[in-house]
Design a protein around this motif. Structure first.
Motif, short mmCIF file in Angstrom:
data_model
loop_
_atom_site.label_atom_id
_atom_site.label_comp_id
_atom_site.label_asym_id
_atom_site.label_seq_id
_atom_site.Cartn_x
_atom_site.Cartn_y
_atom_site.Cartn_z
N LYS A 1 0.87 -1.17 0.00
CA LYS A 1 0.00 0.00 0.00
C LYS A 1 0.91 1.22 0.00
O LYS A 1 1.69 1.41 0.92
N ASP B 1 -2.80 0.56 -4.26
CA ASP B 1 -2.39 -0.82 -3.93
C ASP B 1 -1.61 -1.40 -5.09
O ASP B 1 -2.05 -1.31 -6.24
N ASP C 1 -5.85 -0.62 -7.30
CA ASP C 1 -6.83 0.16 -6.56
C ASP C 1 -6.21 1.50 -6.19
O ASP C 1 -5.01 1.54 -5.88
N ASN D 1 -7.19 4.92 -3.71
CA ASN D 1 -8.16 5.37 -2.70
C ASN D 1 -7.91 6.82 -2.33
O ASN D 1 -6.75 7.19 -2.05
MG LIG Z 1 -7.37 -1.70 -1.99
#
Ligand SMILES: [Mg+2]
Ligand SMILES: Nc1ncnc2c1ncn2[C@@H]1O[C@H](COP(=O)(O)OP(=O)(O)OP(=O)(O)O)[C@@H](O)[C@H]1O
Ligand SMILES: O=P(O)(O)O[C@H]1[C@H](O)[C@H](O)[C@H](OP(=O)(O)O)[C@@H](OP(=O)(O)O)[C@@H]1O
Ligand SMILES: [Mg+2]
Length: 327
Positions: A187, A278, A293, A295
């Motif tokens: 992350k 990610d 991903d 965010n």
């Molecule tokens: Mg994620």
């Protein structure tokens, strides 16, 4: 020696949902920011924004037309006050196709690393669904909600093993190829120019042998949003809250220069300061990284040393804004 508190002080307004505010605005952050001349002030989303303040910067994670109007009114009266970040730029992360399109359009080249996104398609309605081969995908695949708006259902996903599992889904959704990646993800937290990578538990690899015995679909949600008793995600290989052995310690981090350059490219292309993404390392090619991903305004407090990183970011924004004013 005079401390920052004896010089000019800055006021940063924050507009966050209650749960988000409690997780981000911890006493340790308030203290660190205050020591460096920054007062973090809660914004009441119920009261007119223009009647609150004054602010030298606003950070927010609220949505909706009324809040956007409030920000526009505030900006028209305070054109030199940075708003972190613009609602239009944030909106792009609320769709699991547009959030990753940015990655596929990055013009970045690295000596060793390759990067991209997994193959994925949007299934808008079930009647248009034919076969996985027609979609140019192979099982297993993951069905993800098309909309990523922070709701609980936007994190509800399904690992799908065969056509029967696929037929059980409800459109619209994104079908993304499942890629074996060693059971860990990276992350990458971004706060302006500040980039911090952490390791998190992920879905385990699925062998060809194992795949033969798996049928239908398997629901899961927020599998990499792990916290344990003290609300920190330990990267030192301790047991996670589910009690599974997660040996994160042995996982080698991607190179910081690669991550920083990738983060810079995404920051510029997205027009955003506060986000994380990610990254999976392809189990078939350790130099191949897949972004799955992105965010907006994630859980920074789960990042070790977040107080310094966030305060560094705030000071960079305030300095840039002050320089901008005198230019
Ligand atoms: Mg994620
Ligand atoms: N294409 C993929 N191949 C293998 N595993 C995947 C893939 N996409 C997602 N995963 C696994 O599922 C988890 C959740 O996926 P994703 O991050 O897209 O969902 P999310 O609900 O947006 O998560 P977050 O809490 O980070 O916002 C990932 O952390 C990873 O463990
Ligand atoms: O807008 P939402 O609530 O979906 O944002 C989530 C985000 O998608 C990630 O799940 C964050 O977790 P990390 O990526 O592990 O930081 C969440 O952070 P949290 O600490 O607030 O749960 C965001 O809320
Ligand atoms: Mg997400």
């Amino acid at each position: 020696m005079s401390t920052q508190s004896q010089c000019q002080r800055f006021r940063i307004g924050y507009a966050l949902a209650p749960k988000k505010g409690q997780s981000l605005i911890q006493p340790s952050l308030l203290t660190k920011a205050s020591e460096r001349g920054i007062d973090l002030i809660p914004i009441d989303p119920i009261k007119p924004l223009v009647e609150q303040g004054p602010f030298d910067c606003i950070v927010h994670k609220l949505y909706g037309p009324d809040w956007t109007r409030q920000l526009q009114q505030f900006s028209s009266q305070n054109p030199n006050v940075p708003i972190i970040d613009s609602p239009d730029s944030i909106e792009r992360l609320h769709n699991r196709i547009s959030m990753l399109e940015v990655v596929t359009q990055l013009k970045l080249h690295f000596d060793n690393e390759k990067f991209g996104v997994p193959n994925q398609v949007v299934v808008s309605e079930m009647k248009s669904l034919t076969s996985i081969e027609d979609l140019k995908l192979t099982f297993p695949v993951i069905a993800k909600p098309l909309v990523a708006d922070g709701s609980v259902k936007s994190h509800q996903m399904y690992l799908i093993f065969d056509s029967q599992g696929l037929e059980s889904m409800t459109a619209p959704f994104v079908l993304q190829e499942f890629v074996n990646h060693g059971g860990f993800i990276f992350k990458v937290y971004v706060a302006g120019m500040n980039v911090k990578c952490v390791k998190r538990k992920s879905l385990p690899d699925i062998s060809e042998e194992k795949l033969k015995s798996l049928k239908g679909f398997l629901p899961f949600s927020r599998i990499s949003n792990l916290i344990d008793n003290d609300k920190k995600v330990h990267d030192d290989g301790k047991k996670n809250s589910q009690g599974d052995e997660v040996d994160l310690e042995s996982v080698e981090m991607p190179s910081q220069s690669f991550l920083c350059e990738l983060a810079r490219g995404m920051r510029e292309a997205l027009g955003l300061n506060l986000f994380n993404f990610d990254v999976m390392r392809d189990a078939r090619d350790s130099n191949r990284y897949l972004i799955i991903d992105v965010n907006y305004f994630p859980g920074y407090a789960k990042m070790p040393g977040y107080e310094s990183i966030m305060t560094d970011f705030f000071l960079q924004v305030l300095h840039k804004s002050a320089v901008g004013v005198t230019e």
